[in-house]
Design a protein around this motif. Structure first.
Motif, PDB file in Angstrom:
ATOM      1  N   UNK A 164      45.077 126.535  77.890  1.00  0.00           N
ATOM      2  CA  UNK A 164      44.141 127.213  76.985  1.00  0.00           C
ATOM      3  C   UNK A 164      44.796 128.421  76.327  1.00  0.00           C
ATOM      4  N   UNK A 165      45.626 129.137  77.085  1.00  0.00           N
ATOM      5  CA  UNK A 165      46.330 130.281  76.509  1.00  0.00           C
ATOM      6  C   UNK A 165      47.306 129.831  75.426  1.00  0.00           C
ATOM      7  N   UNK A 166      47.956 128.694  75.646  1.00  0.00           N
ATOM      8  CA  UNK A 166      48.877 128.169  74.637  1.00  0.00           C
ATOM      9  C   UNK A 166      48.124 127.759  73.372  1.00  0.00           C
ATOM     10  N   UNK A 167      46.940 127.159  73.554  1.00  0.00           N
ATOM     11  CA  UNK A 167      46.143 126.767  72.395  1.00  0.00           C
ATOM     12  C   UNK A 167      45.729 128.008  71.598  1.00  0.00           C
ATOM     13  N   UNK A 168      45.248 129.051  72.298  1.00  0.00           N
ATOM     14  CA  UNK A 168      44.844 130.281  71.601  1.00  0.00           C
ATOM     15  C   UNK A 168      46.025 130.888  70.854  1.00  0.00           C
ATOM     16  N   UNK A 169      47.196 130.822  71.470  1.00  0.00           N
ATOM     17  CA  UNK A 169      48.381 131.420  70.867  1.00  0.00           C
ATOM     18  C   UNK A 169      48.833 130.665  69.623  1.00  0.00           C
ATOM     19  N   UNK A 170      48.656 129.350  69.637  1.00  0.00           N
ATOM     20  CA  UNK A 170      49.179 128.528  68.550  1.00  0.00           C
ATOM     21  C   UNK A 170      48.106 128.025  67.596  1.00  0.00           C
TER      22      UNK A 170
END
Length: 358
Positions: free
Chosen positions: A316-322
């Motif tokens: 989820x953190x990767x999705x928010x970041x990208x």
């Protein structure tokens, strides 16, 4: 076959000195009676070979006797040129000695064997370091090697991964091991025999006092046992994961022997979706996370729940970041890459070339 055995017997006595018939039989993998016959044959051929009776007896060559290097088969001559490691030898300060030894061996061979042995150097090359990892910087290696050879104690300042980060140790160095481009020292510190990575030695001083290396210490056996114990200590838990068909195909290329062994031992039949469930050993959740992220979307963590939650949180953190522009400006794919990126394919410049890369 017998001529080769006679030469081997002669070389054993020349290199090791006095040996009993039982010791010779064990080395040559023949009966003691065969050793008696071979010794008699050598003696009849004029070899100054003598036998002494009694508890401290055995066979020996007359002091000062040496034979020239003869009788090598083509396979033996070729194999000699597979044993050299010019890179590691140079790191130990022995590069010129290895080159000189090869030159002398080549000169001693008959022309036919010399040509065959030369082909080995032309067709085989040893490159010890792993892919994408350079060799360690080891400025203290030659000093350590000298201490190992001369059984001299060392005092080192050593950097390690756990607190305290730096320690001072007085060592009795038993041997050096080269693994995947990294040099390791096996040494006694106090009552324990431990392994030290040479590149982590910050400071070193050779001490004047010497020590006596244990007569029965087997460096290769100790290294094998220590690796098994180290891996057993690291793997403190288990995780159940599912791999997609592509994930299973990538597994042998991931350079993770523990994962591959686990897949071979625990893999269940693929489900209807083609995914395969396996049980793998893990060290910590954080370490397992970094291992599994290498598979991208080709892995699903089934259990333990804490690890599954950690993977989900990271995703989820990767999705928010990208999800959205990068900084103030959106980074768009280059011309010709849009279709590949939409379908999940890799850009041509990143395609894996199995002929040139692992």
């Amino acid at each position: 076959m017998r001529a080769s055995r006679l030469l081997s017997l002669l070389m054993l006595l020349q290199t090791r000195g006095r040996m009993t018939a039982q010791e010779l039989a064990a080395e040559l993998e023949v009966s003691v009676r065969t050793v008696y016959r071979d010794v008699e044959s050598l003696h009849s051929a004029g070899i100054p070979l003598y036998g002494d009776a009694g508890p401290s007896g055995g066979y020996r060559l007359l002091d000062g006797y040496h034979t020239r290097l003869t009788g090598l088969t083509s396979q033996e001559a070729e194999s000699m040129f597979l044993t050299g490691m010019p890179g590691p030898a140079a790191e130990l300060g022995l590069g010129s000695a290895v080159a000189a030894a090869r030159l002398k061996l080549t000169a001693a061979l008959p022309p036919a064997l010399r040509e065959r042995a030369g082909r080995i150097q032309e067709r085989f090359h040893l490159d010890a370091p792993n892919w994408y990892h350079g060799a360690d910087e080891t400025p203290h290696l030659t000093t350590v090697a000298d201490a190992v050879w001369n059984e001299r104690r060392l005092e080192i300042r050593y950097r390690r991964w756990k607190a305290p980060k730096e320690v001072v140790r007085t060592l009795e160095p038993y041997g050096l091991v080269l693994k995947a481009g990294h040099w390791y020292l096996v040494a006694r510190s106090g009552e324990n025999v431990r392994t030290y990575r040479i590149s982590q030695i910050l400071k070193l001083r050779a001490l004047p006092e010497t020590f006596t290396r244990p007569a029965g210490f087997d460096l290769a056996a100790h290294w094998k046992n220590s690796l098994e114990e180290f891996e057993a200590r690291l793997r403190r838990g288990e995780a159940v994961i599912r791999l997609s068909p592509r994930g299973m195909e990538r597994l042998p290329d991931m350079d993770r022997p523990a994962l591959l062994r686990a897949a071979e031992a625990t893999a269940e039949p693929p489900g209807r979706d083609g995914w395969t469930q396996i049980t793998v050993p893990i060290e910590t959740f954080e370490h397992a996370l970094s291992e599994f992220l290498r598979f991208g979307a080709d892995v699903e963590v089934v259990s333990p729940v804490g690890l599954r939650d950690l993977v989900a949180e990271t995703a989820r953190a990767l999705v928010r970041l990208h999800d959205g522009p990068a900084g103030e400006e959106e980074i768009r794919p280059r011309r010709g890459e849009r279709r590949r990126l939409r379908t999940g394919g890799a850009p041509a410049g990143n395609a894996r070339n199995h002929e040139n890369r692992p």
